[in-house]
Scaffold this active site. Sequence first.
Site, PDB file in Angstrom:
ATOM      1  N   ARG A   1      27.004  51.636  37.336  1.00 25.68           N
ATOM      2  CA  ARG A   1      26.010  51.750  38.402  1.00 25.68           C
ATOM      3  C   ARG A   1      24.782  52.521  37.956  1.00 25.68           C
ATOM      4  O   ARG A   1      23.658  52.138  38.272  1.00 25.68           O
ATOM      5  CB  ARG A   1      26.651  52.407  39.632  1.00 25.68           C
ATOM      6  CG  ARG A   1      25.715  52.683  40.792  1.00 25.68           C
ATOM      7  CD  ARG A   1      24.746  51.541  41.100  1.00 25.68           C
ATOM      8  NE  ARG A   1      25.389  50.248  41.222  1.00 25.68           N
ATOM      9  CZ  ARG A   1      24.754  49.095  41.119  1.00 25.68           C
ATOM     10  NH1 ARG A   1      23.443  49.065  40.878  1.00 25.68           N
ATOM     11  NH2 ARG A   1      25.399  47.962  41.233  1.00 25.68           N
TER      12      ARG A   1
ATOM     13  N   LYS B   1       1.380  58.024  41.916  1.00 28.71           N
ATOM     14  CA  LYS B   1       2.389  57.832  42.954  1.00 28.71           C
ATOM     15  C   LYS B   1       3.688  57.379  42.283  1.00 28.71           C
ATOM     16  O   LYS B   1       4.042  56.203  42.281  1.00 28.71           O
ATOM     17  CB  LYS B   1       1.911  56.832  43.999  1.00 28.71           C
ATOM     18  CG  LYS B   1       0.719  57.343  44.804  1.00 28.71           C
ATOM     19  CD  LYS B   1       0.242  56.324  45.813  1.00 28.71           C
ATOM     20  CE  LYS B   1      -0.956  56.859  46.592  1.00 28.71           C
ATOM     21  NZ  LYS B   1      -1.486  55.874  47.552  1.00 28.71           N
TER      22      LYS B   1
ATOM     23  N   LYS C   1     -12.100  63.934  43.215  1.00 26.26           N
ATOM     24  CA  LYS C   1     -11.869  63.134  44.412  1.00 26.26           C
ATOM     25  C   LYS C   1     -12.647  63.697  45.592  1.00 26.26           C
ATOM     26  O   LYS C   1     -13.334  64.713  45.485  1.00 26.26           O
ATOM     27  CB  LYS C   1     -10.375  63.063  44.693  1.00 26.26           C
ATOM     28  CG  LYS C   1      -9.575  62.522  43.493  1.00 26.26           C
ATOM     29  CD  LYS C   1      -8.138  62.272  43.829  1.00 26.26           C
ATOM     30  CE  LYS C   1      -7.972  60.992  44.624  1.00 26.26           C
ATOM     31  NZ  LYS C   1      -6.562  60.638  44.842  1.00 26.26           N
TER      32      LYS C   1
ATOM     33  N   GLU D   1     -14.777  59.960  42.463  1.00 21.84           N
ATOM     34  CA  GLU D   1     -14.495  59.037  43.555  1.00 21.84           C
ATOM     35  C   GLU D   1     -15.703  58.898  44.475  1.00 21.84           C
ATOM     36  O   GLU D   1     -16.302  59.896  44.879  1.00 21.84           O
ATOM     37  CB  GLU D   1     -13.298  59.538  44.356  1.00 21.84           C
ATOM     38  CG  GLU D   1     -12.917  58.655  45.532  1.00 21.84           C
ATOM     39  CD  GLU D   1     -11.748  59.224  46.313  1.00 21.84           C
ATOM     40  OE1 GLU D   1     -11.902  59.457  47.523  1.00 21.84           O
ATOM     41  OE2 GLU D   1     -10.687  59.452  45.704  1.00 21.84           O
TER      42      GLU D   1
ATOM     43  N   ASP E   1     -13.553  53.762  46.337  1.00 18.18           N
ATOM     44  CA  ASP E   1     -12.383  53.926  47.193  1.00 18.18           C
ATOM     45  C   ASP E   1     -12.531  53.173  48.511  1.00 18.18           C
ATOM     46  O   ASP E   1     -13.467  53.400  49.278  1.00 18.18           O
ATOM     47  CB  ASP E   1     -12.161  55.415  47.469  1.00 18.18           C
ATOM     48  CG  ASP E   1     -10.881  55.671  48.240  1.00 18.18           C
ATOM     49  OD1 ASP E   1      -9.835  55.145  47.830  1.00 18.18           O
ATOM     50  OD2 ASP E   1     -10.940  56.382  49.262  1.00 18.18           O
TER      51      ASP E   1
END
Length: 288
Positions: A96, A131, A163, A197, A219
Amino acid sequence: MDLATSNLIKMALAEDIGSGDVTSNFFLPATHQSKGRIITRQPIVVAGIAVAEEVFRQIDPTIIVSQHVDDGEQRAPGDILLELQGTTRSLLSTERVALNFLARLSGIATYTRTHVNLVAGTGVTILDTRKMTPGWRTLEKEAVRAGGGKNHRLGLYDAILIKDNHLATLGPHIDLSLPGYIKKVRSQYPHIKIEVEADTLHQVEIFLKIPEITTILLDNMSLEMLAKAVALRNQHNPGIRLEASGGITLKNLHSVAQSGIDEISLGALTHSAIWSDLSLELFAKNPE
């Protein structure tokens, strides 16, 4: 295998096996031998082969692992990824955890390849983001590369990304204060990527005038705004790269790529990838 990955595998095995695999230990003699093969039940781009092999080796170095595929290769349903031979207890105790690593990473590679294929011919590079699953960053970024994407930055230490929250600390007149900060950054880090950004076209105009900036992150801009940003770039600073991010899906990905931007970054490559459907088939003797 780097130390961080090795330790992650140890943690995963300890988490699953704990004090021992009571089912396998009860039903199987310690000397019982089997052969097995890990197969895919769906079309995939493979990633995590070396990790899966290390899972088996950590539990039982006597397990014989035969590799049938390399990371980045595409495979069809029923194809064999790995063949295994060893004690049945060891194979079942590691099954597993090995499949978890392989399925997760192959899912990311497969999903990344889907995005890469959709922008083929546009010259656009597909990038990941930060992320990532905590502790899995190195592996997930490797899986993105296996799928044909590229890594945006490894962490906060290897690139400058200014940012909106950073810009907010400068007050309303970033056109006056930002160039000085950028010059200081460039003097201290002469070779590092500097990205800023932009949420508006007015910000794009400001950033295009700062020569030290290498990339502008556009963005959550509409297709119309992206096209205008590209036109501004081509007119005022053709050497700067434009990256689009935010609100980009498989449905609008190709349209965004056709806007003339250079890069598209997507957190979805990792946080929305579906695990690949893999399984271990076990045989007490050689399969027919």
